[in-house]
Design an enzyme around this catalytic site. Structure first.
Site: not given
Ligand code: PAF
Length: 282
Positions: A34, A36, A38-39, A149, A151
């Site tokens: 899935y 986004h 970021g990936h 990441g 995050k």
């Protein structure tokens, strides 16, 4: 290798054959799909630094707790593969749970103290699942570098610890958090938020920014920063704080005074969606 040559493999045998024909060094971007922005930023960084890029897509059941969102976790394999192909990724590994955890499976990789704080305290067993699957991804792909990441700050710290402790000859590269224009950190779980919740979810960024501003204005009392973050979160009716932390960047132990590199982090429910975010200061 031209874009159209992206290889997609599932079994370990297919992975081994495909891995043999990749140019070195190989960069790995582990994902749960899935995808986004970021990936995609991880893929782009890997492409800048490595001759070949492998992306794994696997929603790892062992890192989800019994009451978490494994069944509901968003998935769109076709879209993910299209995106990765358009970026020119060389190899995508999409194992099934049966390939990763065949019947009789009983071997686990567990980082101790570092994995028991913060997210580890809220999600018992989560990091055991993460480190086990990442070790298996590392063994399967044997990359020179692996990309994660910022995050997921604690995940990065735990994986780094594992790589050092188990002598994986792999450089762990941490890439900056990618944010929506309103500050919300990109996450596959943002797909659960309706527009009103999405707006409310920007409170994580606002709370972190408030604490960072206070730090930059000279505040060094860690509890004062935690209070600022709590107060900002409390002012958003749709947000329910799970924890806020102002901790040493390396040990993740809560601080009294800020003297060096520090991780401000938090977990917050917006509706049923659990969101995490962090800033590094100092
Ligand atoms: O960050 C994630 O998406 C996952 O935790 C990871 C690293 C792919 C392991 O399943």
């Amino acid at each position: 290798m031209p874009e159209s040559m992206m290889m997609i493999v599932s079994t370990l045998e297919e992975l081994r054959s495909a891995r043999l024909i990749l140019d070195e060094p190989v960069g790995l971007v582990p994902t749960m799909g899935y995808l986004h922005e970021g990936h995609l930023s991880l893929v782009q960084r890997a492409q800048e630094e490595c001759a070949s890029v492998v992306v794994s897509i696997f929603v790892n059941p062992t890192q989800f707790g019994p009451n978490e969102d494994l069944a509901a976790y968003p998935r769109d394999m076709e879209r993910d593969l299209r995106l990765l192909e358009s970026l020119g990724v060389n190899l995508v590994w999409t194992p099934t749970p049966e390939i990763m955890y065949p019947s009789g499976y009983q071997t686990w990789v567990q980082v101790e103290a570092l994995a028991e704080l913060l997210e580890g305290a809220m999600r018992p067993g989560h990091f055991r699942g993460v480190t086990t699957v990442v070790a298996k991804l590392f063994n399967g792909v044997r990359p020179a570098k692996a990309y994660f990441g910022q995050k997921d700050a604690q995940q990065v710290a735990v994986i780094r610890r594992m790589a050092r402790d188990l002598n994986f000859p792999i450089e762990i590269i941490v890439c900056p958090t990618v944010r929506e224009p309103d500050g919300l950190a990109m996450s596959s779980r943002n797909a659960y938020l309706d527009p009103e919740q999405h707006q409310a979810a920007t409170v994580l960024y606002r709370a972190l920014s408030t604490a960072k501003d206070a730090y930059e204005a000279g505040e060094r009392d860690a509890e004062k920063l935690r209070v600022l973050m709590r107060d900002t979160l409390a002012a958003e009716p749709l947000a329910e704080m799970q924890y806020v932390s102002c901790a040493d960047y390396d040990t993740l132990e809560e601080l009294e005074q800020i003297t060096g590199k520090t991780l401000l982090s938090m977990a917050v429910f917006v509706g049923k969606t659990r969101l995490i975010d962090n800033f590094v200061i100092g």
